[in-house]
Design a protein around this motif. Sequence first.
Motif, short mmCIF file in Angstrom:
data_model
loop_
_atom_site.label_atom_id
_atom_site.label_comp_id
_atom_site.label_asym_id
_atom_site.label_seq_id
_atom_site.Cartn_x
_atom_site.Cartn_y
_atom_site.Cartn_z
N SER A 87 -5.93 -10.09 6.06
CA SER A 87 -5.31 -10.48 7.66
C SER A 87 -4.92 -11.70 7.75
O SER A 87 -5.14 -12.35 8.64
CB SER A 87 -6.52 -10.17 7.99
OG SER A 87 -7.36 -8.91 8.74
N GLU A 101 -10.95 -10.96 -1.46
CA GLU A 101 -10.14 -10.09 -0.29
C GLU A 101 -11.44 -9.81 -0.13
O GLU A 101 -12.05 -8.97 -0.64
CB GLU A 101 -9.18 -9.27 -0.47
CG GLU A 101 -8.15 -9.45 -1.54
CD GLU A 101 -7.01 -8.97 -1.12
OE1 GLU A 101 -6.31 -8.98 -0.28
OE2 GLU A 101 -7.04 -7.56 -1.31
N GLY A 152 -7.71 -5.72 6.83
CA GLY A 152 -6.84 -4.99 7.72
C GLY A 152 -7.51 -4.51 8.98
O GLY A 152 -7.20 -3.61 9.68
N LYS A 197 0.48 -1.67 0.11
CA LYS A 197 -0.07 0.02 -0.19
C LYS A 197 0.78 1.40 -0.09
O LYS A 197 2.13 0.95 -0.43
CB LYS A 197 -0.91 -0.44 1.24
CG LYS A 197 -1.72 -1.48 1.27
CD LYS A 197 -2.59 -1.57 2.35
CE LYS A 197 -3.37 -2.90 2.15
NZ LYS A 197 -4.98 -3.40 2.58
N GLY A 254 -0.83 -5.74 5.88
CA GLY A 254 0.15 -5.46 6.93
C GLY A 254 1.17 -6.59 7.75
O GLY A 254 2.49 -5.98 7.32
N HIS A 256 -7.83 -4.02 -5.96
CA HIS A 256 -7.92 -3.31 -4.83
C HIS A 256 -8.94 -2.82 -3.94
O HIS A 256 -9.58 -1.47 -4.47
CB HIS A 256 -7.26 -3.16 -4.27
CG HIS A 256 -6.81 -2.98 -2.76
ND1 HIS A 256 -7.47 -2.27 -1.52
CD2 HIS A 256 -6.48 -4.12 -2.27
CE1 HIS A 256 -6.93 -3.11 -0.81
NE2 HIS A 256 -6.29 -4.47 -0.92
P1 PGA Z 1 -4.66 -7.16 5.29
O1 PGA Z 1 -4.56 -6.26 3.84
O2 PGA Z 1 -3.31 -8.13 4.77
O3 PGA Z 1 -3.46 -5.71 6.17
O4 PGA Z 1 -5.30 -7.17 5.41
C1 PGA Z 1 -5.12 -6.77 2.62
C2 PGA Z 1 -5.34 -6.51 1.51
O5 PGA Z 1 -5.14 -5.03 1.05
O6 PGA Z 1 -4.53 -6.70 0.23
#
Ligand code: PGA
Length: 253
Positions: A214, A169, A175, A13, A236, A97
């Motif tokens: 996550s 996703e 997140g 990101k 993350g 995304h």
């Molecule tokens: P996350 O993000 O692993 O922090 O949940 C996944 C993503 O946005 O691709």
Amino acid sequence: MATRTPLIAGNWKMYKTESEAEQYIQALLPRVSTATDVDVAICVPFTDLRAMVDSARGSRVEVYAQNVHSEPQGAYTGEISAPMLSELDVHGVVLGHSERRELFGETDKALALKVPATLSAGLVPILCVGETEVERDSGDTERKLRNQIGEDLAGVADEQLAHVVIAYEPIWAIGTGRVASPEQAQEAIAFIRALIEARSPEAAARARILYGGSVKPDNAPELLALPDVDGALVGGASLDPDSFSRIVAAAAP
Ligand code: PGA
């Protein structure tokens, strides 16, 4: 049955300056050098691309961008084209995304142009799809996935479909620390594979479909062992080379 090499892709990101990215890659490379039968990618901000491609050259780490414009060039201030990325030896691009869809107004119509533009420039698209919490709770998950896959891949020929990576996703899992259950991930990804199969059984057997939302070192083994899950898109937990390499290790059979 076709064997699919798992792909573990880290989505940074809007994190890491070029010097921070340099430190990261120097820490990551030795940690993933012995993992076999797994592809490793980092999806980085535009300003980190050149340095990351140079530093990762000759290693197993592929470098991806996080967005692209559908036109090869033109009067589009602030945009970056697919030929610009391929000349840098960038491997691919994350497209659609949920943050781009929700915060920057990215539409399925735009994605229907971006996916083929990415493929024509020799880049691998990672197309993200997924439902909101409200859509899941109201039983709308399959409709949402059918619409996104149908519209976003409408401009891709059947013979090219296997080159598209899809990332499922669920937006409620991004997140939030609230990972999808193995049953939810497997069910949605098998549904996406069936949508591809309706167009091309061969592409459905070869196309990689990732889970994202996550993913952490402790839940990765269970998710990556699911029959239809061919890897992960990691937000993350990809920002730290140690936790990211532990997820890579979980994918190596
Ligand atoms: P996350 O993000 O692993 O922090 O949940 C996944 C993503 O946005 O691709």
